[in-house]
Design a protein around this motif. Structure first.
Motif, PDB file in Angstrom:
ATOM      1  N   PHE A 137       8.014   2.936  -5.089  1.00 17.63           N
ATOM      2  CA  PHE A 137       6.876   3.266  -5.267  1.00 17.63           C
ATOM      3  C   PHE A 137       6.465   4.297  -6.169  1.00 17.63           C
ATOM      4  N   GLU A 138       6.019   4.309  -6.952  1.00 17.63           N
ATOM      5  CA  GLU A 138       6.110   5.059  -8.005  1.00 17.63           C
ATOM      6  C   GLU A 138       5.503   6.955  -8.137  1.00 17.63           C
ATOM      7  N   LYS A 139       4.575   6.394  -7.354  1.00 18.81           N
ATOM      8  CA  LYS A 139       3.473   7.943  -6.977  1.00 18.81           C
ATOM      9  C   LYS A 139       3.188   7.637  -5.901  1.00 18.81           C
ATOM     10  N   PRO A 140       2.737   8.492  -4.334  1.00 21.86           N
ATOM     11  CA  PRO A 140       1.424   8.190  -3.320  1.00 21.86           C
ATOM     12  C   PRO A 140      -0.060   7.484  -3.973  1.00 21.86           C
ATOM     13  N   THR A 141       0.143   7.071  -2.467  1.00 21.08           N
ATOM     14  CA  THR A 141      -1.548   6.428  -2.630  1.00 21.08           C
ATOM     15  C   THR A 141      -2.617   6.944  -2.245  1.00 21.08           C
ATOM     16  N   ALA A 145      -8.669   3.976   6.263  1.00 19.77           N
ATOM     17  CA  ALA A 145      -8.137   3.474   4.485  1.00 19.77           C
ATOM     18  C   ALA A 145      -8.330   2.259   4.561  1.00 19.77           C
ATOM     19  N   LYS A 146      -8.770   1.066   3.149  1.00 23.69           N
ATOM     20  CA  LYS A 146      -8.627   0.325   3.628  1.00 23.69           C
ATOM     21  C   LYS A 146      -7.430  -0.622   3.783  1.00 23.69           C
ATOM     22  N   THR A 147      -7.727  -1.708   4.081  1.00 22.53           N
ATOM     23  CA  THR A 147      -6.315  -2.209   4.273  1.00 22.53           C
ATOM     24  C   THR A 147      -5.552  -2.524   2.997  1.00 22.53           C
ATOM     25  N   GLY A 148      -4.647  -2.645   3.310  1.00 21.45           N
ATOM     26  CA  GLY A 148      -3.598  -2.444   2.384  1.00 21.45           C
ATOM     27  C   GLY A 148      -3.237  -1.266   1.957  1.00 21.45           C
ATOM     28  N   SER A 149      -3.826  -0.007   1.745  1.00 18.76           N
ATOM     29  CA  SER A 149      -3.564   1.130   1.196  1.00 18.76           C
ATOM     30  C   SER A 149      -2.700   1.989   1.232  1.00 18.76           C
ATOM     31  N   GLY A 150      -1.642   1.128   1.947  1.00 14.50           N
ATOM     32  CA  GLY A 150      -0.749   1.928   2.254  1.00 14.50           C
ATOM     33  C   GLY A 150      -0.360   3.043   2.718  1.00 14.50           C
ATOM     34  N   LYS A 151      -0.884   2.650   4.190  1.00 16.41           N
ATOM     35  CA  LYS A 151      -0.979   3.770   5.353  1.00 16.41           C
ATOM     36  C   LYS A 151      -0.033   4.160   6.198  1.00 16.41           C
ATOM     37  N   THR A 152       0.727   3.100   5.993  1.00 18.39           N
ATOM     38  CA  THR A 152       2.786   2.984   7.334  1.00 18.39           C
ATOM     39  C   THR A 152       3.334   4.103   6.393  1.00 18.39           C
ATOM     40  N   ALA A 153       3.061   3.865   5.162  1.00 21.31           N
ATOM     41  CA  ALA A 153       4.298   4.966   4.624  1.00 21.31           C
ATOM     42  C   ALA A 153       3.411   6.713   5.040  1.00 21.31           C
ATOM     43  N   ALA A 154       2.076   6.604   5.095  1.00 20.73           N
ATOM     44  CA  ALA A 154       1.258   7.665   4.705  1.00 20.73           C
ATOM     45  C   ALA A 154       1.303   7.999   6.539  1.00 20.73           C
ATOM     46  N   ILE A 186      -0.214  -6.633   9.013  1.00 22.71           N
ATOM     47  CA  ILE A 186       0.505  -7.741   8.211  1.00 22.71           C
ATOM     48  C   ILE A 186       0.467  -7.699   7.405  1.00 22.71           C
ATOM     49  N   ASP A 187       1.842  -7.393   7.083  1.00 22.19           N
ATOM     50  CA  ASP A 187       1.887  -6.934   4.999  1.00 22.19           C
ATOM     51  C   ASP A 187       2.899  -8.150   4.568  1.00 22.19           C
ATOM     52  N   PHE A 188       2.017  -9.426   4.427  1.00 21.85           N
ATOM     53  CA  PHE A 188       2.412 -10.303   3.786  1.00 21.85           C
ATOM     54  C   PHE A 188       1.899  -9.949   2.737  1.00 21.85           C
ATOM     55  N   GLY A 203      -8.094  -9.168   4.122  1.00 18.77           N
ATOM     56  CA  GLY A 203      -7.628  -7.537   3.600  1.00 18.77           C
ATOM     57  C   GLY A 203      -5.748  -8.028   3.408  1.00 18.77           C
ATOM     58  N   ARG A 204      -5.638  -9.233   3.975  1.00 18.50           N
ATOM     59  CA  ARG A 204      -4.390  -9.575   3.373  1.00 18.50           C
ATOM     60  C   ARG A 204      -3.611  -9.970   2.027  1.00 18.50           C
ATOM     61  N   THR A 205      -5.188  -9.889   0.687  1.00 19.09           N
ATOM     62  CA  THR A 205      -4.909  -9.839  -0.384  1.00 19.09           C
ATOM     63  C   THR A 205      -4.926  -8.837  -0.674  1.00 19.09           C
ATOM     64  N   ALA A 206      -4.704  -8.695  -2.479  1.00 24.24           N
ATOM     65  CA  ALA A 206      -5.449  -7.026  -2.913  1.00 24.24           C
ATOM     66  C   ALA A 206      -4.930  -6.363  -2.107  1.00 24.24           C
ATOM     67  N   ARG A 207      -3.875  -6.232  -1.650  1.00 21.59           N
ATOM     68  CA  ARG A 207      -3.046  -5.308  -1.097  1.00 21.59           C
ATOM     69  C   ARG A 207      -2.347  -4.266  -2.829  1.00 21.59           C
ATOM     70  N   ALA A 208      -2.421  -2.913  -2.052  1.00 21.16           N
ATOM     71  CA  ALA A 208      -1.511  -2.198  -3.156  1.00 21.16           C
ATOM     72  C   ALA A 208      -2.072  -1.935  -4.120  1.00 21.16           C
ATOM     73  N   GLY A 209      -2.898  -2.191  -4.788  1.00 21.80           N
ATOM     74  CA  GLY A 209      -3.407  -2.242  -6.057  1.00 21.80           C
ATOM     75  C   GLY A 209      -3.609  -3.518  -7.100  1.00 21.80           C
TER      76      GLY A 209
END
Ligand SMILES: Nc1ncnc2c1ncn2[C@@H]1O[C@H](COP(=O)(O)OP(=O)(O)OP(=O)(O)O)[C@@H](O)[C@H]1O
Length: 645
Positions: free
Chosen positions: A66-70, A90-99, A404-406, A429-435
């Motif tokens: 993870f280079e930088k925080p979302t 916040a939208k799906t796949g935006s990194g809420k778990t680590a947040a 689920i983070d597919f 929200g299962r696609t286009a995750r984390a940018g």
């Protein structure tokens, strides 16, 4: 007084709203460069270390590349570290778990410096078992460099009470559970919340709709004063307000939807309006000719449907696996892991939430009633607590479209439309995750077409157009559009014959058998039953014998590849015009062309044969013969049609 803080003092430039860019279904989703606004913001962006996290966690984050925080991490982590209650949308796949995991772990580590007492400091509640497994793994990964200091436990699997007790006897620092499991452990005194400091509700909008009302109320009553509450959600719902009333003192609300406008452009959404029959035909073409490449999640309405589609695909040698609540939890988790490791390219998931909650109208009605009841509850006793326990307890605590983070899903296909706009949001929200980039493709059955193809009709698609209109309105609010994806029907016709052949072979009996066969295989593989089978070998033999019963699906080797002459002259790349948006020109061929084409380009055989699905093994003699017969039959058919015309 509740504060609304969505900028946290940092003004963020929102890009001008632009039309969704055209997708390229031929291209697999690739990681993309950070979008323009992200770049503009980067000068002021703090790193993970600058957010004030424990250095061991920063090390673990770096190990995960993870280079930088979302954005959600940049906003939520400092607030959570200060001990504030946070309600974050916040939208799906935006990194809420680590947040939430990172600040909670950091706070636990910080406390341990001065107070080494072993206590359960954090409880993370999630609506499904799959999600519990995922969060637990994230905790393990983030605490990789402080494993001696952080001990986590997960309470969702089918563990006996004795095993759960022994897990909890070690007083884990952090417990991950569904509300039902958590309350079961608290009420049986296996888990003590007396010293709890952090409570996290992940996918908070869902915990109530999964029927956990009573468990949540019970847990709320067992909490000591001053527990920090963090609520994470991708969508807003009346349930969130109810939960806020139960758990939060004075939450800081982070509503980050507007700030994700530019990232949203990496998701391209299409819909195809077609008949029930054509849905099968187009799906066959899409996957056999690889018009969509890369890992793909296909959502269908129910379990039978998932097996029907899987068996249908098998007829064409398109490999897929099914995911549904009937499978044991360990199997479900294994399937998700294997998909994430690239072992499967296609998962056919049945989204049974829609099935259980009924159609959209019923869901809306339910929501209205619930919010009325909640506001009544607030007036009467000031608690704001929902009073009535909903009937729909999810026995299986199952849900694949939620949280689920597919990994790296290139496309989400709604083979059957969801029955509500919020279900659509979670699915795509299962696609286009984390940018990353991704596409969503939805099949919509026009009302006048519903029920026209008895063999494949299902009730839930009756209101597809209505649901689509609602989805479009909802997506428009987020500056997203759904584009029509049109196929040229006349050029698909050459493939219809094969599609019908395959559909006919997938009978109800075949579906039932596939369903039981899968379960039987899971029983045979079950670690839990191993001992039982050792003691009862005849039962094992019976089960095995059942497994050997012949498959009832007709085996049709000639369907397993696409004869070259059916493919477009310039190769399948030419199937999509301008990268594939809109019209997809399948080559129209008359009888003469076909024969000529076949003579000039003999069917590929042997190693490297292009089957249209990347299958490169040599064909068997049986397949060769079947191809020959099939092509002759097709040519006869065309000759008859042409002769009669
Ligand atoms: N800072 C980061 N840099 C790169 N990747 C990240 C970062 N934070 C999270 N990710 C990755 O992004 C993906 C999505 O994260 P996560 O599952 O936490 O999203 P989410 O917001 O909880 O989604 P959902 O609402 O669907 O549950 C994960 O694969 C995760 O590893």
């Amino acid at each position: 007084m509740k504060r609304k803080l969505d900028k946290n003092g940092e003004p963020i430039e929102v890009p001008p709203k632009t039309k969704t860019k055209a997708a390229q279904p031929e291209q697999p989703a690739q990681p993309e460069e950070p979008s323009q606004p992200e770049k503009q913001e980067s000068a002021a962006e703090p790193s993970f270390a600058e957010l004030g996290l424990d250095p061991r966690l920063v090390q673990a984050v770096a190990k995960q590349s993870f280079e930088k925080p979302t954005l959600v991490q940049r906003k939520a982590i400092p607030l959570a570290l200060q001990g504030q209650d946070v309600l974050c949308k916040a939208k799906t796949g935006s990194g809420k778990t680590a947040a939430y995991v990172l600040p909670v772990l950091s706070s636990i580590l910080r406390r341990k410096v001065t107070d080494p007492t072993q206590l359960t400091a954090a409880l993370v509640l999630v609506p499904t078992r799959e999600l519990a497994d995922q969060v637990f793994k994230a905790i393990e990964q983030f605490s990789a460099f402080c494993a001696k200091d952080i001990h986590a436990a997960k309470l969702t699997e089918n563990l006996s009470d004795a095993v759960q007790r022994s897990l909890l006897a070690n007083v884990p620092d952090i417990v991950v559970a569904t509300p039902a499991r958590a309350w079961h452990s608290v009420s049986s005194a296996a888990l003590s919340l007396d010293r709890l400091q952090h409570l996290v509700l992940d996918e908070a909008d869902l915990v109530l709709s999964y029927g956990y009302d009573e468990d949540m109320e019970n847990i709320a009553r067992s909490l000591p004063k001053g527990v920090q509450t963090i609520m994470m959600s991708a969508t807003l719902s009346p349930e969130l307000d109810a939960l806020k009333g139960i758990f939060c003192r004075n939450p800081t609300v982070l509503d980050l939807k507007e700030e994700f406008g530019a990232e949203d452009e990496k998701l391209t959404q299409f819909y195809v309006k077609c008949s029930e029959e054509d849905k099968w035909l187009i799906s066959y073409l899409i996957f056999k000719l690889q018009l969509i490449k890369g890992p793909c999640l296909i959502f269908v309405a129910d379990i039978d449907r998932s097996y029907r589609l899987k068996l249908f695909f098998e007829q064409f040698s398109i490999r897929s696996c099914v995911l549904n609540s009937e499978l044991p939890i360990n199997t479900r988790i294994k399937i998700i892991e294997e998909f994430n490791r690239g072992i499967y390219d296609i998962i056919i998931a049945s989204d049974e939430k829609s099935e259980i909650f009924g159609d959209e109208a019923a869901e809306e009605e339910k929501e209205k009633k619930d919010s009325k009841k909640q506001s009544k509850g607030t007036e009467e006793d000031g608690s704001g607590q929902p009073k009535k326990k909903r009937k729909h307890r999810r026995d299986e605590e199952y849900g694949v479209s939620r949280g689920i983070d597919f990994k790296n899903v290139a496309a989400v296909v709604n083979f059957d439309m969801p029955t509500s706009a919020s279900s659509y949001t979670h699915r795509i929200g299962r696609t286009a995750r984390a940018g990353r980039a991704g596409i969503a493709l939805s099949f919509v059955i026009p009302k006048d077409q519903h029920g026209k193809h008895k063999a494949t009709t299902i009730k839930s698609t009756e209101k597809d157009e209505k649901v689509l209109a609602k989805i479009m309105r909802q997506q428009a609010k987020l500056n997203r559009t759904l584009e029509p994806y049109n196929f040229n029907k006349s050029q698909m016709e050459a493939f219809r014959y094969r599609m019908n052949d395959a559909l006919r072979a997938v009978t109800k009996v075949a579906i039932r058998e596939a369903r039981t066969r899968e379960l039987r295989q899971e029983l045979l593989r079950s670690e839990t039953l191993k001992r039982y089978f050792e003691e009862n070998p005849t039962e094992l033999a019976h089960l095995r014998h059942d497994g050997e019963l012949g498959r009832t699906t007709r085996h049709q080797p000639h369907l397993k590849h696409v004869p070259e002459y059916l493919l477009p002259k310039d190769g399948k790349k030419a199937l999509a015009q301008d990268g594939g948006v809109g019209f997809v020109p399948f080559r129209k061929m008359d009888g003469k062309d076909r024969r000529h084409h076949r003579k000039e380009q003999p069917r590929a055989t042997g190693a490297g044969a292009n089957t249209g699905a990347g299958v490169t093994r040599p064909k068997t003699r049986e397949e060769e013969e079947a191809d020959r017969r099939y092509e002759e039959a097709i040519e006869d058919q065309y000759a008859r049609t042409e002769g009669g015309a």
